[in-house]
Design an enzyme around this catalytic site. Structure first.
Site, PDB file in Angstrom:
ATOM      1  N   ALA A  98       6.247  15.254  -2.825  1.00 55.20           N
ATOM      2  CA  ALA A  98       7.391  14.824  -3.633  1.00 55.20           C
ATOM      3  C   ALA A  98       8.167  13.713  -2.949  1.00 55.20           C
ATOM      4  CB  ALA A  98       8.316  16.010  -3.909  1.00 55.20           C
ATOM      5  N   SER A 141       2.501   7.165   5.306  1.00 55.28           N
ATOM      6  CA  SER A 141       1.907   5.934   4.786  1.00 55.28           C
ATOM      7  C   SER A 141       1.560   5.000   5.932  1.00 55.28           C
ATOM      8  CB  SER A 141       2.934   5.254   3.877  1.00 55.28           C
ATOM      9  OG  SER A 141       2.572   3.927   3.637  1.00 55.28           O
ATOM     10  N   TYR A 166      11.755   2.302   1.702  1.00 56.07           N
ATOM     11  CA  TYR A 166      10.680   3.279   1.460  1.00 56.07           C
ATOM     12  C   TYR A 166       9.930   3.552   2.764  1.00 56.07           C
ATOM     13  CZ  TYR A 166       6.079   5.049   0.276  1.00 56.07           C
ATOM     14  OH  TYR A 166       4.909   5.791   0.256  1.00 56.07           O
ATOM     15  N   LYS A 170       9.735   7.029   5.332  1.00 55.11           N
ATOM     16  CA  LYS A 170       8.535   7.720   5.821  1.00 55.11           C
ATOM     17  C   LYS A 170       8.596   7.847   7.344  1.00 55.11           C
ATOM     18  CE  LYS A 170       6.454   8.435   1.928  1.00 55.11           C
ATOM     19  NZ  LYS A 170       6.367   9.790   1.399  1.00 55.11           N
ATOM     20  N   ASN A 216       1.356  -1.615  -8.444  1.00 59.76           N
ATOM     21  CA  ASN A 216       0.150  -1.622  -7.599  1.00 59.76           C
ATOM     22  C   ASN A 216      -1.020  -2.287  -8.304  1.00 59.76           C
ATOM     23  OD1 ASN A 216       1.544   1.387  -6.819  1.00 59.76           O
ATOM     24  ND2 ASN A 216       1.175  -0.093  -5.193  1.00 59.76           N
TER      25      ASN A 216
HETATM   26  P1  NAD Z   1       3.730  10.098  -7.637  1.00 54.81           P
HETATM   27  O1  NAD Z   1       5.033   9.465  -7.982  1.00 54.81           O
HETATM   28  O2  NAD Z   1       2.644  10.046  -8.640  1.00 54.81           O
HETATM   29  O3  NAD Z   1       3.976  11.634  -7.234  1.00 54.81           O
HETATM   30  C1  NAD Z   1       5.166  12.092  -6.651  1.00 54.81           C
HETATM   31  C2  NAD Z   1       5.609  13.322  -7.434  1.00 54.81           C
HETATM   32  O4  NAD Z   1       6.804  13.848  -6.839  1.00 54.81           O
HETATM   33  C3  NAD Z   1       5.942  13.020  -8.908  1.00 54.81           C
HETATM   34  O5  NAD Z   1       5.278  13.950  -9.734  1.00 54.81           O
HETATM   35  C4  NAD Z   1       7.454  13.190  -8.999  1.00 54.81           C
HETATM   36  O6  NAD Z   1       7.854  13.645 -10.260  1.00 54.81           O
HETATM   37  C5  NAD Z   1       7.715  14.189  -7.883  1.00 54.81           C
HETATM   38  N1  NAD Z   1       9.053  14.129  -7.275  1.00 54.81           N
HETATM   39  C6  NAD Z   1       9.714  13.034  -6.819  1.00 54.81           C
HETATM   40  N2  NAD Z   1      10.896  13.387  -6.289  1.00 54.81           N
HETATM   41  C7  NAD Z   1      10.981  14.745  -6.406  1.00 54.81           C
HETATM   42  C8  NAD Z   1      11.967  15.702  -6.038  1.00 54.81           C
HETATM   43  N3  NAD Z   1      13.109  15.335  -5.453  1.00 54.81           N
HETATM   44  N4  NAD Z   1      11.725  17.013  -6.293  1.00 54.81           N
HETATM   45  C9  NAD Z   1      10.577  17.398  -6.902  1.00 54.81           C
HETATM   46  N5  NAD Z   1       9.619  16.530  -7.268  1.00 54.81           N
HETATM   47  C10 NAD Z   1       9.818  15.228  -7.029  1.00 54.81           C
HETATM   48  O7  NAD Z   1       3.257   9.455  -6.251  1.00 54.81           O
HETATM   49  P2  NAD Z   1       1.861   9.591  -5.493  1.00 54.81           P
HETATM   50  O8  NAD Z   1       1.192   8.276  -5.529  1.00 54.81           O
HETATM   51  O9  NAD Z   1       1.133  10.800  -5.934  1.00 54.81           O
HETATM   52  O10 NAD Z   1       2.389   9.789  -4.008  1.00 54.81           O
HETATM   53  C11 NAD Z   1       2.570  11.076  -3.435  1.00 54.81           C
HETATM   54  C12 NAD Z   1       3.171  10.906  -2.048  1.00 54.81           C
HETATM   55  O11 NAD Z   1       2.318  10.073  -1.269  1.00 54.81           O
HETATM   56  C13 NAD Z   1       4.537  10.239  -2.040  1.00 54.81           C
HETATM   57  O12 NAD Z   1       5.338  10.859  -1.052  1.00 54.81           O
HETATM   58  C14 NAD Z   1       4.225   8.806  -1.642  1.00 54.81           C
HETATM   59  O13 NAD Z   1       5.298   8.188  -0.987  1.00 54.81           O
HETATM   60  C15 NAD Z   1       3.056   9.015  -0.686  1.00 54.81           C
HETATM   61  N6  NAD Z   1       2.202   7.814  -0.588  1.00 54.81           N
HETATM   62  C16 NAD Z   1       1.648   7.276  -1.713  1.00 54.81           C
HETATM   63  C17 NAD Z   1       0.866   6.118  -1.601  1.00 54.81           C
HETATM   64  C18 NAD Z   1       0.282   5.475  -2.835  1.00 54.81           C
HETATM   65  O14 NAD Z   1      -0.138   4.323  -2.756  1.00 54.81           O
HETATM   66  N7  NAD Z   1       0.193   6.160  -3.968  1.00 54.81           N
HETATM   67  C19 NAD Z   1       0.633   5.537  -0.352  1.00 54.81           C
HETATM   68  C20 NAD Z   1       1.192   6.135   0.780  1.00 54.81           C
HETATM   69  C21 NAD Z   1       1.970   7.288   0.657  1.00 54.81           C
HETATM   70  N1  UFG Z   2      -1.492  -7.303  -5.660  1.00 54.18           N
HETATM   71  C1  UFG Z   2      -1.649  -8.389  -6.502  1.00 54.18           C
HETATM   72  N2  UFG Z   2      -1.164  -8.285  -7.770  1.00 54.18           N
HETATM   73  C2  UFG Z   2      -0.540  -7.179  -8.248  1.00 54.18           C
HETATM   74  C3  UFG Z   2      -0.387  -6.067  -7.376  1.00 54.18           C
HETATM   75  C4  UFG Z   2      -0.870  -6.163  -6.087  1.00 54.18           C
HETATM   76  O1  UFG Z   2      -2.204  -9.413  -6.114  1.00 54.18           O
HETATM   77  O2  UFG Z   2      -0.119  -7.158  -9.411  1.00 54.18           O
HETATM   78  C5  UFG Z   2      -2.052  -7.386  -4.289  1.00 54.18           C
HETATM   79  C6  UFG Z   2      -0.996  -7.235  -3.202  1.00 54.18           C
HETATM   80  O3  UFG Z   2      -0.423  -8.476  -2.903  1.00 54.18           O
HETATM   81  C7  UFG Z   2      -1.831  -6.653  -2.068  1.00 54.18           C
HETATM   82  C8  UFG Z   2      -2.874  -5.797  -2.796  1.00 54.18           C
HETATM   83  O4  UFG Z   2      -2.926  -6.293  -4.125  1.00 54.18           O
HETATM   84  O5  UFG Z   2      -2.522  -7.673  -1.385  1.00 54.18           O
HETATM   85  C9  UFG Z   2      -2.503  -4.313  -2.842  1.00 54.18           C
HETATM   86  O6  UFG Z   2      -1.200  -4.179  -3.373  1.00 54.18           O
HETATM   87  P1  UFG Z   2      -0.599  -2.761  -3.834  1.00 54.18           P
HETATM   88  O7  UFG Z   2       0.743  -3.035  -4.402  1.00 54.18           O
HETATM   89  O8  UFG Z   2      -1.594  -2.047  -4.692  1.00 54.18           O
HETATM   90  O9  UFG Z   2      -0.512  -1.941  -2.480  1.00 54.18           O
HETATM   91  P2  UFG Z   2       0.296  -2.278  -1.134  1.00 54.18           P
HETATM   92  O10 UFG Z   2      -0.713  -2.445  -0.055  1.00 54.18           O
HETATM   93  O11 UFG Z   2       1.270  -3.352  -1.326  1.00 54.18           O
HETATM   94  O12 UFG Z   2       1.154  -0.942  -0.959  1.00 54.18           O
HETATM   95  C10 UFG Z   2       0.541   0.326  -0.805  1.00 54.18           C
HETATM   96  C11 UFG Z   2       1.442   1.424  -1.358  1.00 54.18           C
HETATM   97  C12 UFG Z   2       2.708   1.550  -0.541  1.00 54.18           C
HETATM   98  C13 UFG Z   2       2.401   1.678   0.921  1.00 54.18           C
HETATM   99  C14 UFG Z   2       1.470   0.582   1.363  1.00 54.18           C
HETATM  100  C15 UFG Z   2       1.028   0.799   2.776  1.00 54.18           C
HETATM  101  O13 UFG Z   2       1.792   1.131  -2.697  1.00 54.18           O
HETATM  102  O14 UFG Z   2       3.350   2.751  -0.934  1.00 54.18           O
HETATM  103  O15 UFG Z   2       0.301   0.557   0.546  1.00 54.18           O
HETATM  104  O16 UFG Z   2       0.426   2.047   2.881  1.00 54.18           O
HETATM  105  F1  UFG Z   2       3.554   1.605   1.633  1.00 54.18           F
END
Ligand code: NAD
Ligand code: UFG
Length: 363
Positions: A98, A141, A166, A170, A216
């Site tokens: 979360a 992350s 953000y 973390k 993303n």
């Molecule tokens: P997501 O937003 O799909 O899932 C997060 C979930 O947490 C959601 O369902 C949201 O409703 C719930 N939530 C948020 N705040 C809450 C709260 N206060 N109480 C209860 N529920 C709450 O995101 P995700 O991509 O599944 O990411 C999960 C975790 O992994 C996050 O902590 C995110 O920061 C971390 N993370 C994600 C990525 C990525 O690229 N997706 C990369 C690195 C780390």
């Molecule tokens: N990108 C584009 N166009 C877009 C979106 C992304 O060119 O519309 C490029 C970005 O510049 C980057 C690559 O695609 O080079 C990946 O971008 P994302 O936004 O998918 O992912 P990031 O690497 O920027 O970020 C992800 C997670 C963050 C995390 C980070 C490091 O979203 O939560 O990786 O773990 F912090």
């Protein structure tokens, strides 16, 4: 051994895929999610994948759900609710997803991010401590390595300067959990540093469903492919990379989910007095493939898998983006016997199946 695991954020993208793996490994799961970035519909989808049947009265009313999956709509900052959950369910460990995760939004709303991600985790840990549940897997992350770390990133490197609230949230939570392990040797903590999760479950029933305009890369490409968005902006064509676009370590979300089970198993191992700690204390693992791909390589792979053309334009670099980073994935391999199994082609094919079967996500 069957356990009951509390999964915060279990309705979200990574959480839902992890819940499927936990249920398939015969664990019981309690999801706590406030649905701020997800839909309760995911629960039915998870049940369909793992084939949990609702038991019904002869009259056809729902009597009770199979008790292997419980969904509680609520917030990790609700102390009374957390207390109740730990009293009601025999929880042995927590997997904590979360949180809020949009990097750009965190710059404009830092207080919301620190409140949810840092204060929220503090509330969770305090409730765990009181309930004597001291095992947690935390979603960290790769961003905690900061802006200046040399690639590939490995876990022995110190955390770096994070460039947005953000990332800082973390890093702060990692530090808080590490300090708690120092203070109380009964705590067992896995800090999992994810690289770039993409893809979806092969059933096409669950996947990433961003609200509004996707931040993303993969969700954006998928929405261009189904015609929701006109073209992709490629942020930066002048990076010092072979084709000038940014390089990332994309990892299939199911590989990532499986990594959580391996990490949880590892930290639950009994401690061996003579050989030193096994599961106890703080453990950090990168979850990545160790292989980077450029934005243009991802676009080409997606086009091949989907048969769709992805129009794009090279635009200026996005603020805060790094040129290239990927994982040193050796520690997770050596200690957890975990390696990412899926290829880039698998990842984009599964993203496409999810998006084309669910053009509007869960809604
Ligand atoms: P997501 O937003 O799909 O899932 C997060 C979930 O947490 C959601 O369902 C949201 O409703 C719930 N939530 C948020 N705040 C809450 C709260 N206060 N109480 C209860 N529920 C709450 O995101 P995700 O991509 O599944 O990411 C999960 C975790 O992994 C996050 O902590 C995110 O920061 C971390 N993370 C994600 C990525 C990525 O690229 N997706 C990369 C690195 C780390
Ligand atoms: N990108 C584009 N166009 C877009 C979106 C992304 O060119 O519309 C490029 C970005 O510049 C980057 C690559 O695609 O080079 C990946 O971008 P994302 O936004 O998918 O992912 P990031 O690497 O920027 O970020 C992800 C997670 C963050 C995390 C980070 C490091 O979203 O939560 O990786 O773990 F912090």
């Amino acid at each position: 051994m069957t356990q009951t695991i509390l999964v915060t954020g279990g309705c979200g993208y990574i959480g839902s895929h992890t819940v499927v793996e936990l249920l398939q490994a015969d664990h019981k799961v309690v999801i706590l999610d406030n649905l701020c970035n997800s839909s309760a519909k995911v629960i039915e989808r998870i049940k369909a994948i793992v084939q949990i049947k609702d038991q019904t009265h002869a009259e056809g009313n729902t009597l009770a759900n199979d008790d292997s999956l419980t969904f509680i709509e609520g917030d990790i900052r609700d102390e009374a609710l957390l207390k109740q959950i730990f009293i009601t369910h025999p929880i042995t460990s927590v997997i904590h997803f979360a949180g809020l995760k949009a990097v750009g939004e965190s710059v404009s709303k830092p207080l919301e991010y620190y409140n949810n991600n840092v204060y929220g985790t503090l509330c969770l840990c305090q409730a765990m401590n009181k309930a004597n549940v001291k095992t947690i897997v935390f979603s960290s992350s790769a961003t905690v390595y900061g802006e200046d770390a040399p690639v590939p990133y490995n876990e022995a490197m110190p955390m770096g300067n994070t460039s947005n609230p953000y990332g800082t949230s973390k890093a702060m939570v990692e530090k808080m959990l590490a300090d708690q392990c120092t203070a109380d040797p009964q705590w067992r903590v896995a800090q999992l540093r994810y690289f770039n999760p993409i893809g979806a479950h092969k059933s096409g029933l669950i996947g990433e469903d961003p609200k509004g305009i996707p931040n993303n890369l993969l969700p954006y490409i998928s929405q261009v492919a189904i015609g929701k968005r006109k073209e992709l902006s490629v942020f930066g064509g002048d990076y010092p990379t072979p084709d000038g676009t940014g390089i990332r370590d994309y990892i299939h979300v199911v590989d990532l989910a499986k990594g959580h089970l391996k990490a949880l198993n590892h930290i639950q191992q009994p401690s061996e007095k003579k050989k030193g700690e096994k599961g106890q204390g703080e453990h950090i693992w990168n979850l990545g493939t160790g292989q980077g791909y450029s934005v243009l390589e991802v676009i080409r792979a997606f086009e091949q898998a989907s048969g769709k053309n992805i129009p794009y334009q090279i635009k200026p670099r996005r603020n805060g983006d790094l040129a290239a980073f990927w994982a040193d994935a050796n520690k997770a391999k050596a200690e957890l016997n975990w390696v990412a199994a899926y290829t880039l082609n698998n990842m984009v094919s599964d993203s496409w199946r999810w998006q084309s079967n669910n053009p509007n996500g869960y809604s």
